[in-house]
Each structure stands twice: as C-alpha cells, then as structure tokens.
Design an enzyme around this catalytic site. Sequence first.
Site, PDB file in Angstrom:
ATOM      1  N   ASP A 212       7.997  -4.341  -3.073  1.00 32.45           N
ATOM      2  CA  ASP A 212       6.674  -3.944  -3.028  1.00 32.45           C
ATOM      3  C   ASP A 212       6.439  -3.026  -1.742  1.00 32.45           C
ATOM      4  O   ASP A 212       7.172  -2.719  -1.017  1.00 32.45           O
ATOM      5  CB  ASP A 212       5.735  -4.953  -2.580  1.00 32.45           C
ATOM      6  CG  ASP A 212       4.335  -4.918  -2.574  1.00 32.45           C
ATOM      7  OD1 ASP A 212       3.669  -4.678  -3.424  1.00 32.45           O
ATOM      8  OD2 ASP A 212       3.779  -5.069  -1.419  1.00 32.45           O
ATOM      9  N   GLU A 248       8.300  -0.015  -5.655  1.00 41.14           N
ATOM     10  CA  GLU A 248       7.121   0.344  -5.933  1.00 41.14           C
ATOM     11  C   GLU A 248       6.851   1.770  -5.000  1.00 41.14           C
ATOM     12  O   GLU A 248       6.816   1.548  -3.801  1.00 41.14           O
ATOM     13  CB  GLU A 248       6.377  -0.462  -5.708  1.00 41.14           C
ATOM     14  CG  GLU A 248       4.844  -0.183  -6.354  1.00 41.14           C
ATOM     15  CD  GLU A 248       3.622  -0.536  -5.531  1.00 41.14           C
ATOM     16  OE1 GLU A 248       2.491  -0.476  -5.768  1.00 41.14           O
ATOM     17  OE2 GLU A 248       3.722  -0.845  -4.204  1.00 41.14           O
TER      18      GLU A 248
HETATM   19  C1  QV4 Z   1      -9.568  -5.025   4.312  1.00 37.27           C
HETATM   20  C2  QV4 Z   1     -10.278  -3.400   4.441  1.00 37.27           C
HETATM   21  C3  QV4 Z   1      -9.392  -2.842   5.408  1.00 37.27           C
HETATM   22  C4  QV4 Z   1      -9.201  -3.018   6.727  1.00 37.27           C
HETATM   23  C5  QV4 Z   1      -8.514  -4.719   6.303  1.00 37.27           C
HETATM   24  C6  QV4 Z   1      -8.494  -5.361   7.515  1.00 37.27           C
HETATM   25  O1  QV4 Z   1     -10.230  -2.780   3.117  1.00 37.27           O
HETATM   26  O2  QV4 Z   1     -10.008  -1.317   5.365  1.00 37.27           O
HETATM   27  O3  QV4 Z   1      -8.291  -2.521   7.581  1.00 37.27           O
HETATM   28  O4  QV4 Z   1      -9.685  -5.491   5.782  1.00 37.27           O
HETATM   29  O5  QV4 Z   1      -9.757  -5.567   8.265  1.00 37.27           O
HETATM   30  C7  QV4 Z   1      -6.602  -6.947   0.430  1.00 37.27           C
HETATM   31  C8  QV4 Z   1      -8.078  -6.253   0.167  1.00 37.27           C
HETATM   32  C9  QV4 Z   1      -8.443  -5.169   1.420  1.00 37.27           C
HETATM   33  C10 QV4 Z   1      -8.117  -5.853   2.652  1.00 37.27           C
HETATM   34  C11 QV4 Z   1      -6.807  -6.173   2.712  1.00 37.27           C
HETATM   35  C12 QV4 Z   1      -6.444  -7.001   4.073  1.00 37.27           C
HETATM   36  O6  QV4 Z   1      -8.188  -5.422  -1.082  1.00 37.27           O
HETATM   37  O7  QV4 Z   1      -9.783  -4.489   1.254  1.00 37.27           O
HETATM   38  O8  QV4 Z   1      -8.401  -4.606   3.644  1.00 37.27           O
HETATM   39  O9  QV4 Z   1      -6.309  -7.213   1.634  1.00 37.27           O
HETATM   40  O10 QV4 Z   1      -7.095  -8.049   4.054  1.00 37.27           O
HETATM   41  C13 QV4 Z   1      -2.735  -6.062  -3.032  1.00 37.27           C
HETATM   42  C14 QV4 Z   1      -4.262  -5.310  -3.415  1.00 37.27           C
HETATM   43  C15 QV4 Z   1      -4.980  -4.825  -2.157  1.00 37.27           C
HETATM   44  C16 QV4 Z   1      -4.970  -6.129  -0.878  1.00 37.27           C
HETATM   45  C17 QV4 Z   1      -3.457  -6.478  -0.609  1.00 37.27           C
HETATM   46  C18 QV4 Z   1      -3.292  -7.680   0.198  1.00 37.27           C
HETATM   47  O11 QV4 Z   1      -4.036  -4.201  -4.166  1.00 37.27           O
HETATM   48  O12 QV4 Z   1      -6.201  -4.602  -2.356  1.00 37.27           O
HETATM   49  O13 QV4 Z   1      -5.778  -5.809  -0.119  1.00 37.27           O
HETATM   50  O14 QV4 Z   1      -2.881  -6.813  -2.090  1.00 37.27           O
HETATM   51  O15 QV4 Z   1      -4.042  -8.766  -0.219  1.00 37.27           O
HETATM   52  C19 QV4 Z   1      -1.198   1.827  -2.320  1.00 37.27           C
HETATM   53  C20 QV4 Z   1       0.376   1.341  -1.814  1.00 37.27           C
HETATM   54  C21 QV4 Z   1       0.717   0.650  -2.927  1.00 37.27           C
HETATM   55  C22 QV4 Z   1       0.079  -0.678  -3.359  1.00 37.27           C
HETATM   56  C23 QV4 Z   1      -1.287  -0.157  -3.678  1.00 37.27           C
HETATM   57  C24 QV4 Z   1      -2.351  -1.183  -4.131  1.00 37.27           C
HETATM   58  O16 QV4 Z   1       0.913   2.500  -1.721  1.00 37.27           O
HETATM   59  O17 QV4 Z   1       2.111  -0.042  -2.311  1.00 37.27           O
HETATM   60  O18 QV4 Z   1      -2.109   0.960  -2.676  1.00 37.27           O
HETATM   61  N1  QV4 Z   1       0.550  -1.576  -4.330  1.00 37.27           N
HETATM   62  C25 QV4 Z   1       1.129  -2.875  -3.861  1.00 37.27           C
HETATM   63  C26 QV4 Z   1       0.869  -3.833  -4.483  1.00 37.27           C
HETATM   64  C27 QV4 Z   1      -0.547  -4.370  -4.669  1.00 37.27           C
HETATM   65  C28 QV4 Z   1      -0.487  -4.778  -3.062  1.00 37.27           C
HETATM   66  C29 QV4 Z   1       0.249  -4.020  -2.027  1.00 37.27           C
HETATM   67  C30 QV4 Z   1       1.181  -2.975  -2.410  1.00 37.27           C
HETATM   68  C31 QV4 Z   1       0.126  -4.814  -0.616  1.00 37.27           C
HETATM   69  O19 QV4 Z   1       1.231  -3.722  -5.951  1.00 37.27           O
HETATM   70  O20 QV4 Z   1      -0.827  -5.291  -5.211  1.00 37.27           O
HETATM   71  O21 QV4 Z   1      -2.246  -4.899  -2.663  1.00 37.27           O
HETATM   72  O22 QV4 Z   1       1.140  -5.704  -0.768  1.00 37.27           O
HETATM   73  O23 QV4 Z   1      -1.307   2.865  -3.346  1.00 37.27           O
END
Ligand code: QV4
Length: 512
Positions: A212, A248
């Site tokens: 990831d 990824e």
């Molecule tokens: C929130 C605010 C932030 C703030 C934070 C702290 O939005 O601005 O800084 O609170 O106060 C979730 C929430 C998100 C939250 C975050 C932390 O959606 O709003 O931030 O948690 O609490 C998945 C979801 C994310 C989720 C994350 C962790 O898609 O929404 O965040 O899991 O639970 C980029 C990357 C790529 C990524 C992609 C989604 O380059 O690597 O974005 N893809 C992978 C996975 C994906 C996962 C992650 C990475 C993180 O496929 O499923 O994100 O592990 O393109």
Amino acid sequence: MKLFILVALFGLGLAQHNPHIRHGRTSIVHLFEWRWADIAAECERFLGPNGFGGVQISPPNEHIILDSPWRPWWQRYQPISYNLCSRSGSEDELRDMITRCNNVGVNIYVDAVINHMCGNTGGEGTHSSCGSWFSASRKDFPSVPYSHWDFNDNKCKTSSGDIENYADAYQVRDCRLVGLLDLALEKDYVRGKVADFMNKLIDMGVAGFRVDACKHMWPGDLEAVSGRLKNLSTRWFPNGSRPFIYQEVIDLGNEPISSSQYFHLGRVTEFKYGAKLGTVFRKWHGEKLCYTRNWGEGWGFMPDGNALVFIDNHDNQRGHGAGGASIVTFWDSRLHKMAVGFMLAHPYGVTRVMSSFRWNRQVVNGKDQNDWIGPPSHSDGSTKSVPINPDQTCGDGWVCEHRWRQIKNMVIFRNVVNGQPHSNWWDNQSNQVAFGRGNRGFIVFNNDDWDLDVTLNTGMPGGTYCDVISGQKEGGRCTGKQIQVGGDGHAHFRISNTEEDPFVAIHAESKL
Ligand code: QV4
Ligand code: CA
C-alpha cells in the site's frame, strides 16, 4: 565482479515480478473486505475449480475501530499493530484460509500497510481490532512497539505535517498522507518490525504482497525491507521463490514521482489502464475501441513485465484514489463486463479482478456522500459472511463480480490462451473490434450503436465453438451461441448492439 553484482541484483528484482501462480492460471481476484472463513470456502468451492490463480486479501493486521463514521472500510488502512486479528477474522482463521487456498492451488497476496499507522486524530484507548491499547496523540503503539522516535515528523517540512503538495517528492515521502502517522522507514528498527510482520505471513504460506501507498515511501527504504524478506514457503512453492511484490503507485503521468522509480522492486499498479479503458468503453473525448489496436505500451503504459492491471479498485470504484468518473465499475455492469473481458483477453500485464460489496451510493455534486460505508455488517459492526444463492450469485450485498458468468469464463479464457500472441486484429474504424490469441482463442466486441455482421479470420482450427459470454459448454453441450469456424479459420459473427452482452469469445476448450 561489478557486472556479476548488477546481474544478481537485477535477478533478485525481477524475481519479485513473478506472481508464482500455479497450474497455468493467470488472474488474481481482490476479495475486498471478505472474512477469512469465507475466502477459504470460496477457494475450495469456486476459485480453485474455475482457474483463479490468487486472492488479494484486505489488510490482515490489527487496525483502528472507528465510530464516526461507523466502521468505515478504510479503518483497515489505519494499523495499530502487526497482530493478525482484523475485521476479517483471527490469526487462526487466517492461517486456516492460507492453508486451504494453497491446497487447491490458489495463492494468497496480502495488502501490506507499512507506510503509516493510524491517523493523528485517532485518539487514545483500546478501540482496535485486537483490543490493543495505543495513543495516536503520543504516537505510542506498544503492541509493535513503536514510539514517537519511529515516526517521520522531524523530517517533514510542511507546516501542517501533512502532504500539501504532490509536486514535492520530499513531502510525499516524509509527511503524513491525510494525517496518517508516517513511519520512519529509514530506521533499521522500523524496517525490522515491518520485515518481521511480512516474514511471518510468508512463513504462513502467502505468495506475496500488494504494498500500500508506495508512492509515499522512498524506493531505497522499500529495497532495504524487501532485501530482508524470506523466500516463499517450500511447503507450496519451489525452492528459492521470491515473494511477489506489487506496489501501489498512482502514476497518471503528472507528478515527479513515477512508477519507474519502483520497477526494480517488483510490479507496479498501472492506473492509466482502467482510466483509459473506461474512457474508451464510455466513448468519451472522441475515444474509440478501434484505437486499442496498440493497447499496452503503445498507449504510454509501463513495460508489460512491470504492470499489474485492473479495471477498477476498492478506491476508485467509490471516488478515492485516482481515475475519476471514467472508471467502469459493477454499477455500470454492461460496460464493466466488456471492459473486464477486454482486459482478460489482452496479453498485457498481470490481471486483477475486483470483487466488491454494494453500498447505498449518494452522489452529490460528483462526490459520493457514502464513500466510507463498510462491508455488509451485523449491528455490532462485525462483517457478514457471504451467502451463495442457488444460481451461484452472492447474497447480502456482496456483488461477487468474479462469479458473473462472463467474467469467470474470461478468467478461464486467459488461462487457455496464456503465452499466445495478440493476433488477427480487425476493426471497423469505430467501436467494433476483434482479436485473437494465436490459435487458442478469439474475441469480438460491438460497442457501436449498430449491429456487427462480419466474417473474420479467427486463426483457430475449424470446428464448432461455444461462445463463453452468452453461455458456456456444459456436459458437451453449449448453453449460448455457437460459432462455426471453417477449415480456413474464418467464422461469421453477428452481434446486435442491443444484446445484453455485445461481445463473443471462443477458445480451444470451448470447442464442442
Ligand atoms: C482526515 C482529513 C485530513 C486530516 C486527517 C487528520 O481528511 O485532511 O489530515 O483527517 O485530522 C481516512 C479519511 C480521511 C482522514 C484519514 C485520517 O478518509 O478523511 O483524514 O482517514 O483519519 C484509505 C482511504 C482514505 C482513508 C485511509 C485511512 O482511501 O480516505 O483516510 O484509508 O483510513 C493517494 C495515495 C494512495 C492511496 C489513495 C487513496 O497515493 O496511496 O490516495 N491509496 C491507498 C489505499 C487506500 C488507503 C491508503 C492508501 C492509505 O488504496 O485505500 O486510503 O493507507 O492517491
Ligand atoms: Ca511516508
């Protein structure tokens, strides 16, 4: 000597590009959010018998449990420790699943979340899937253990501590991705903890990892971790097999961090693939199916040997990650079947099929308000198991695209034509195209708004073949259309644009 070291390094890298899929199989299915017990049963009753090569599982390690929103799917991307109890089940259930899937020749690939722990606003307490205590505010995760020394905050130069600008590669690697506490993978200690976690899974019998958020980790750090990984278990894999690594990295071509920076470590997810193919099948921006004659590297995709390809993934099917509105998902089932069929027929890349759960989609101004909703669950938040209906589809909100006849049969098609070249291309200069795979298979698409009615050279031996899209061969009989291939390899195809599935596919094993 130098040359020798270079060759050895190159060899090691390339080794991690091999998925070690067994019995001539070719495709991986992502059983997103499935419970381990259900995956074990699915390997035995469906995936093994139907030629699926592997399963990508959701992150197996301990993760945060969130109340607001209620148990989102993405809580599993917020690790609390490397203990192996998660929303999908316990360590014992995980071990049982790996064993049972391996025993029927189906590999397990683990989604490894190693860039970060939970979000910085994750609080303090035991709201975690194994009940381990942690403190996000103090960056204290005693079950690993990690302490504040093990995070990147001193390296990150943005005022928020979060990634603010993807044009700055340092921020992207050293700052927090949406607030997720960023691990200091340059530290030997952290690398060791991550490698121990992955090695434990290798010993249990997994075949590799979807890693990831690789864009957010320095290739040098990943190289150090991957150098510590063991070879695969010889209980199921040949001596000396390296774990399959697919990273990824979302590279649509507009950022300083590119996929190519990761090629030596394993395969990389090719996000251009689904974004472009979605545009083609939707006929947006003047795209036509006939332009896919040189699909693959000819479209500016990464080299074939580096690519892991898919039509949609768990992020972009709900507006997370990248790809945008062009991505074709199960919500557009007719186009989805065609796009997945195209992918599975085409030789480029290692293919991954998505298997989803349904949720109550609510799109307001282009954004889905319910993009967070977790898998089908009981009122206590535990994930429901996957019931199989008499017609072989899944119940309780599990979509099971991989069980749709058209998709399942194209997974088999890919196995049958494995190793054969892309051949006998035909197009009508619009959205009707056909191509073969040597003398082992042939596929014809009609994505125009009028009928297809044409005689084509299939390159196949003469005989009567069963179309595996409208039906399939069952006990020597064909439940769908029959295609007559003459002694000269030519066959007549008629596909109305109004058909439920306007494409036809035949292969060596669908011959009657
Ligand atoms: C929130 C605010 C932030 C703030 C934070 C702290 O939005 O601005 O800084 O609170 O106060 C979730 C929430 C998100 C939250 C975050 C932390 O959606 O709003 O931030 O948690 O609490 C998945 C979801 C994310 C989720 C994350 C962790 O898609 O929404 O965040 O899991 O639970 C980029 C990357 C790529 C990524 C992609 C989604 O380059 O690597 O974005 N893809 C992978 C996975 C994906 C996962 C992650 C990475 C993180 O496929 O499923 O994100 O592990 O393109
Ligand atoms: Ca990072």
